[in-house]
Design a protein around this motif. Sequence first.
Motif, PDB file in Angstrom:
ATOM      1  N   LEU A  63      -9.157   5.253   2.364  1.00 57.26           N
ATOM      2  CA  LEU A  63      -8.407   5.971   1.629  1.00 57.26           C
ATOM      3  C   LEU A  63      -7.817   5.321   0.490  1.00 57.26           C
ATOM      4  N   GLU A  64      -7.280   6.281  -0.334  1.00 58.59           N
ATOM      5  CA  GLU A  64      -6.613   5.847  -1.803  1.00 58.59           C
ATOM      6  C   GLU A  64      -5.072   6.090  -1.617  1.00 58.59           C
ATOM      7  N   HIS A  65      -4.258   5.092  -1.844  1.00 53.93           N
ATOM      8  CA  HIS A  65      -2.969   5.162  -2.130  1.00 53.93           C
ATOM      9  C   HIS A  65      -2.461   4.148  -3.134  1.00 53.93           C
ATOM     10  N   PRO A  66      -1.278   4.838  -3.997  1.00 54.81           N
ATOM     11  CA  PRO A  66      -0.998   3.782  -5.026  1.00 54.81           C
ATOM     12  C   PRO A  66      -0.634   2.416  -4.899  1.00 54.81           C
ATOM     13  N   LEU A  67      -0.218   2.155  -3.675  1.00 61.75           N
ATOM     14  CA  LEU A  67       0.175   0.686  -3.482  1.00 61.75           C
ATOM     15  C   LEU A  67      -0.960  -0.182  -3.167  1.00 61.75           C
ATOM     16  N   ILE A  68      -2.020   0.388  -2.791  1.00 63.41           N
ATOM     17  CA  ILE A  68      -3.231  -0.562  -2.898  1.00 63.41           C
ATOM     18  C   ILE A  68      -4.376  -0.162  -3.787  1.00 63.41           C
ATOM     19  N   THR A  69      -3.955   0.661  -4.781  1.00 58.19           N
ATOM     20  CA  THR A  69      -4.789   0.911  -5.675  1.00 58.19           C
ATOM     21  C   THR A  69      -4.709   0.006  -6.904  1.00 58.19           C
ATOM     22  N   ALA A  70      -5.309  -0.885  -7.670  1.00 60.98           N
ATOM     23  CA  ALA A  70      -5.056  -1.758  -8.584  1.00 60.98           C
ATOM     24  C   ALA A  70      -5.387  -0.833  -9.903  1.00 60.98           C
ATOM     25  N   ALA A  71      -4.457  -1.066 -11.026  1.00 61.89           N
ATOM     26  CA  ALA A  71      -4.539  -0.525 -12.217  1.00 61.89           C
ATOM     27  C   ALA A  71      -5.943  -1.090 -12.950  1.00 61.89           C
ATOM     28  N   GLU A  72      -6.633  -0.172 -13.745  1.00 62.32           N
ATOM     29  CA  GLU A  72      -7.758  -0.854 -14.425  1.00 62.32           C
ATOM     30  C   GLU A  72      -7.353  -1.885 -15.545  1.00 62.32           C
ATOM     31  N   ASP A  73      -6.287  -1.407 -16.224  1.00 61.36           N
ATOM     32  CA  ASP A  73      -5.684  -2.420 -17.391  1.00 61.36           C
ATOM     33  C   ASP A  73      -4.268  -2.458 -17.220  1.00 61.36           C
ATOM     34  N   PRO A  74      -3.514  -3.605 -16.133  1.00 60.65           N
ATOM     35  CA  PRO A  74      -2.522  -3.672 -16.186  1.00 60.65           C
ATOM     36  C   PRO A  74      -1.817  -4.071 -17.408  1.00 60.65           C
ATOM     37  N   LYS A  75      -0.425  -3.572 -17.810  1.00 61.72           N
ATOM     38  CA  LYS A  75       0.257  -3.825 -18.989  1.00 61.72           C
ATOM     39  C   LYS A  75       1.510  -4.603 -18.651  1.00 61.72           C
ATOM     40  N   PHE A 222      -5.486   7.343  14.155  1.00 58.53           N
ATOM     41  CA  PHE A 222      -4.408   7.615  13.300  1.00 58.53           C
ATOM     42  C   PHE A 222      -3.838   9.039  13.591  1.00 58.53           C
ATOM     43  N   GLU A 223      -2.418   9.109  13.678  1.00 60.26           N
ATOM     44  CA  GLU A 223      -2.127  10.476  13.955  1.00 60.26           C
ATOM     45  C   GLU A 223      -0.614  10.492  13.104  1.00 60.26           C
ATOM     46  N   PRO A 224      -0.421  11.551  12.242  1.00 61.00           N
ATOM     47  CA  PRO A 224      -1.324  12.431  12.045  1.00 61.00           C
ATOM     48  C   PRO A 224      -2.650  12.175  11.145  1.00 61.00           C
ATOM     49  N   ASN A 225      -2.423  11.304  10.352  1.00 62.51           N
ATOM     50  CA  ASN A 225      -3.574  10.810   9.517  1.00 62.51           C
ATOM     51  C   ASN A 225      -3.285   9.611   8.852  1.00 62.51           C
ATOM     52  N   GLY A 226      -4.413   9.033   8.150  1.00 61.69           N
ATOM     53  CA  GLY A 226      -4.094   7.794   7.655  1.00 61.69           C
ATOM     54  C   GLY A 226      -3.445   7.716   6.347  1.00 61.69           C
ATOM     55  N   LYS A 227      -3.377   8.900   5.530  1.00 62.74           N
ATOM     56  CA  LYS A 227      -2.546   8.958   4.374  1.00 62.74           C
ATOM     57  C   LYS A 227      -0.974   8.817   4.811  1.00 62.74           C
ATOM     58  N   GLU A 228      -0.785   9.717   5.554  1.00 61.86           N
ATOM     59  CA  GLU A 228       0.791   9.887   5.925  1.00 61.86           C
ATOM     60  C   GLU A 228       1.247   8.576   6.377  1.00 61.86           C
ATOM     61  N   LEU A 229       0.413   7.934   7.254  1.00 62.79           N
ATOM     62  CA  LEU A 229       0.620   6.700   7.739  1.00 62.79           C
ATOM     63  C   LEU A 229       0.909   5.519   6.864  1.00 62.79           C
TER      64      LEU A 229
END
Length: 305
Positions: A63-75, A222-229
Amino acid sequence: MGAQIRVYRQRIRSVSSIKKITRAMELMAASRVVKARQRVDDTTPYSTALTRALSAVASYGELEHPLITAAEDPKRVAVVIMASNRGLAGAYASSVLKESERVIERLRSEGKEVVPFLVGRKAMRYYSFRNREFAESWEDSTDAPPYEMAKSISDAVLEAYLGEEADSVDEVHIVSTRFRSMVVQEPRTLRLLPLEIVDADDATDEESLRHRPDSMHPLYEFEPNGKELLDTVLPQYVTHRIYNCLLQAAASELAARQRAMKSATDNADDLIKTYTRLANEARQAEITQEISEIVGGANALADSK
């Protein structure tokens, strides 16, 4: 000579008064550090279970989520500095501030803009004295941090991380003190966001499972799904991680204060012994001088007759 004795006795009284204060502070820190260590231990089972569940979702759920996805070029990078409200704890606050300076210097050398978030009046005074800007600050009790304090910090860093692109930050780091024992407390830097589910410092069975794909991993539904979790649990995980850092910093602060106050009490004992010896030597010299004067006067009277 009499004036010198009075000076020594006055110093003995002053040091004795200071000794009573340092002894009382040592006993208070010793009683509080037991509760602080217990609070750290109480948070471990929940943290372990939550880490295992999040590791399953993030590592195996694809799954993708903003809190676990690193920025390509952090500023822009947020740095949460956890110091103390009070002093008289040895080098506790200064070690955290030195570690924060080292981290900030490294981040700036990488071309990143640093946004400080300060916890404790020591960190606030450090920045105010140097006319440095910071985003937010918290002055709640640092030796007994409430959960609401961790929630406030979590809300602030999450808002900065998930905010508008112009004002948002790409990473969040925490500079705090890790409590290892009553003698060893280490300043450390933890990258909080993007989320690092398992740290090298907190090596557990989850870490070995993560790095060994051939090993068995617990099965989850996971219920309802992983993203909502993730939307629900990840902010709670961030809050709990911050709370755990606050609790470890509190235990470290109390242990450092107990050690510093014990050293101050021992030094006061040594000073009292030194001043007592000097006062006795001065009194003995005064008595010897008086005897010499009496004997000399008696000899003079005998010679005159």
